[in-house]
Write an enzyme that holds these catalytic residues in place. Structure first.
Site, PDB file in Angstrom:
ATOM      1  N   SER A 235     -26.974 -24.359  25.112  1.00  0.00           N
ATOM      2  CA  SER A 235     -27.501 -23.268  25.922  1.00  0.00           C
ATOM      3  C   SER A 235     -29.003 -23.096  25.693  1.00  0.00           C
ATOM      4  O   SER A 235     -29.784 -23.991  25.986  1.00  0.00           O
ATOM      5  CB  SER A 235     -26.696 -21.991  25.632  1.00  0.00           C
ATOM      6  OG  SER A 235     -26.944 -21.020  26.603  1.00  0.00           O
ATOM      7  N   ASP A 258     -24.765 -27.879  27.698  1.00  0.00           N
ATOM      8  CA  ASP A 258     -24.879 -26.799  28.689  1.00  0.00           C
ATOM      9  C   ASP A 258     -26.242 -26.098  28.604  1.00  0.00           C
ATOM     10  O   ASP A 258     -26.333 -24.871  28.459  1.00  0.00           O
ATOM     11  CB  ASP A 258     -23.743 -25.778  28.496  1.00  0.00           C
ATOM     12  CG  ASP A 258     -23.037 -25.471  29.817  1.00  0.00           C
ATOM     13  OD1 ASP A 258     -23.367 -26.114  30.830  1.00  0.00           O
ATOM     14  OD2 ASP A 258     -22.151 -24.601  29.820  1.00  0.00           O
ATOM     15  N   HIS A 313     -18.780 -22.055  29.528  1.00  0.00           N
ATOM     16  CA  HIS A 313     -19.916 -22.112  28.597  1.00  0.00           C
ATOM     17  C   HIS A 313     -19.492 -21.947  27.127  1.00  0.00           C
ATOM     18  O   HIS A 313     -19.942 -22.673  26.252  1.00  0.00           O
ATOM     19  CB  HIS A 313     -20.904 -21.015  29.007  1.00  0.00           C
ATOM     20  CG  HIS A 313     -22.279 -21.169  28.436  1.00  0.00           C
ATOM     21  ND1 HIS A 313     -23.016 -22.334  28.567  1.00  0.00           N
ATOM     22  CD2 HIS A 313     -23.074 -20.309  27.731  1.00  0.00           C
ATOM     23  CE1 HIS A 313     -24.200 -22.166  27.966  1.00  0.00           C
ATOM     24  NE2 HIS A 313     -24.245 -20.957  27.457  1.00  0.00           N
TER      25      HIS A 313
END
Length: 389
Positions: A235, A258, A313
């Site tokens: 992330s 991600d 996620h």
């Protein structure tokens, strides 16, 4: 919901989280490292191949109660959940051996520096870090001090005093991009400083680990191969890893789980010189974000973008291994793919990519097809509208 309450009071809270042990040939050891007495120092959790010894203890997954408060505030915006989180997950353990001796290796282990996501901290990616260490890597999971961790701290030079660095939301009236961009630069710089730390240790400099009962860092002196270093993250940590490639030529490649591409300024995309493996989940990315990833793949033909189908996620964090009811109560929905399978796909794709770009002599090439998005539950690039959730 009164029906689920008995599960929180069953007394065997260690069973609330079943993190998988590493599947590789090495037993995995774990220790915490803090260097320096200011916020310019570093704080990280180290996962490494270790010598098995009888009676080894396992570390707590949530290292201290303060992190439950930070998590409740950062991830949920509800600090009152802190006590409930402590009850539910406060005694969970990570299936690694705490502070055990490093397994020596004359050729040296390759190094991965790992950057956490927004509102996370150094231990919340223990499953992927353990898996990589079991395959013969030393993994340094940073805890960032840019106010993006759920909470973190440093020990001042005054004996026994700690200064805590809380999670910070975007200040009112400030544009999110400017706030996050400043953070991503600090985070990438911390990745570079972590590499400098290991270079100094390898060069024979004595660097004290200031944590009590801390591991002696000099044992790493002859057991790292610092020509084989990668940077990885999830992330906010994924885009941190991409930026670290710009800042430090010694990083040979990056694995971005991600990645949240938003905080990186457009000027920098042409500057990313090295290959990146983007492993996306099915539900997080936007077309704009994927377009940015594709800009990087134009620059480097070795860059790869794959999507793990049936994942969300949070499935790339340890939260995937919390029992469904508890997790969905706290963090919303989860993916349909079994978390053990998702972890296997993610780690094998990463290992195949690392073998290729760090020039390792391992068997990880057997998973090369994952890098082309070939295989069960993976797809090349970004399959918008192909939801299996």
């Amino acid at each position: 919901d009164p029906v689920s309450l008995p599960r929180l009071s069953c007394g065997s809270m260690g069973g609330m989280l079943a993190l998988p042990p590493g599947q590789g040939p090495h037993r995995v050891g774990c220790t915490d490292v803090m260097v320096g007495h200011t916020r310019q120092g570093l704080f990280l959790r180290l996962f490494y191949p270790c010598l098995p010894r009888a009676g080894a203890t396992e570390p707590l997954w949530i290292p201290r109660p303060e992190y439950c408060g930070g998590l409740a505030g950062a991830a949920l915006g509800r600090r009152w959940c802190s006590a409930l989180l402590s009850i539910a997950i406060g005694s969970c353990k990570v299936p690694v051996s705490w502070n055990e001796p490093l397994k020596p290796r004359s050729s040296g282990y390759p190094l991965i520096i790992f950057s956490h996501g927004l509102g996370a901290f150094r231990t919340l990616y223990s499953s992927i870090c353990t898996e990589l260490a079991s395959r013969g890597f030393v993994v340094a999971a940073l805890e960032h001090r840019d106010h993006s961790a759920a909470t973190t701290y440093f020990c001042t030079a005054e004996a026994g005093t700690e200064e805590w660095i809380p999670f910070q939301q975007v200040p009112q009236g400030q544009k999110e991009f400017y706030f996050r961009n400043k953070q991503v630069h600090q985070r990438a710089q911390e990745c570079v400083r972590t590499l400098r730390l290991f270079q100094a240790i390898a060069g024979g400099r004595s660097i004290p680990n200031i944590l009590p009962q801390g591991w002696d860092l000099s044992v790493l002196k002859d057991s790292l191969d610092l020509t084989k270093v990668a940077v990885m993250g999830h992330s906010f940590g994924g885009v941190t890893a991409v930026l670290a490639l710009v800042k430090e030529p010694s990083f040979r490649c990056a694995v971005a789980l991600d990645a949240w591409m938003f905080p990186l300024e457009n000027l920098l995309y042409p500057e990313v010189p090295k290959p990146v493996l983007f492993i996306n989940t099915e539900k997080f990315q936007t077309p704009e974000s994927v377009a940015k990833m594709k800009r990087l793949s134009c620059r480097n033909s070795q860059t790869r973008i794959v999507t793990v189908l049936g994942t969300v996620h949070e499935d790339q964090t340890d939260f995937a291994f919390l029992p469904g009811k508890l997790l969905s109560r706290i963090f919303g929905r989860r993916g349909s793919l079994d978390p053990h399978k998702a972890l296997a796909i993610t780690s094998r794709a990463a290992l195949a990519f690392l073998q290729r770009h760090l020039e390792l002599e391992e068997e990880f090439g057997q998973w090369d097809e994952l890098l082309e998005g070939v295989g069960d539950s993976v797809a090349p690039a970004a399959p918008f509208g192909r939801s299996h959730l």
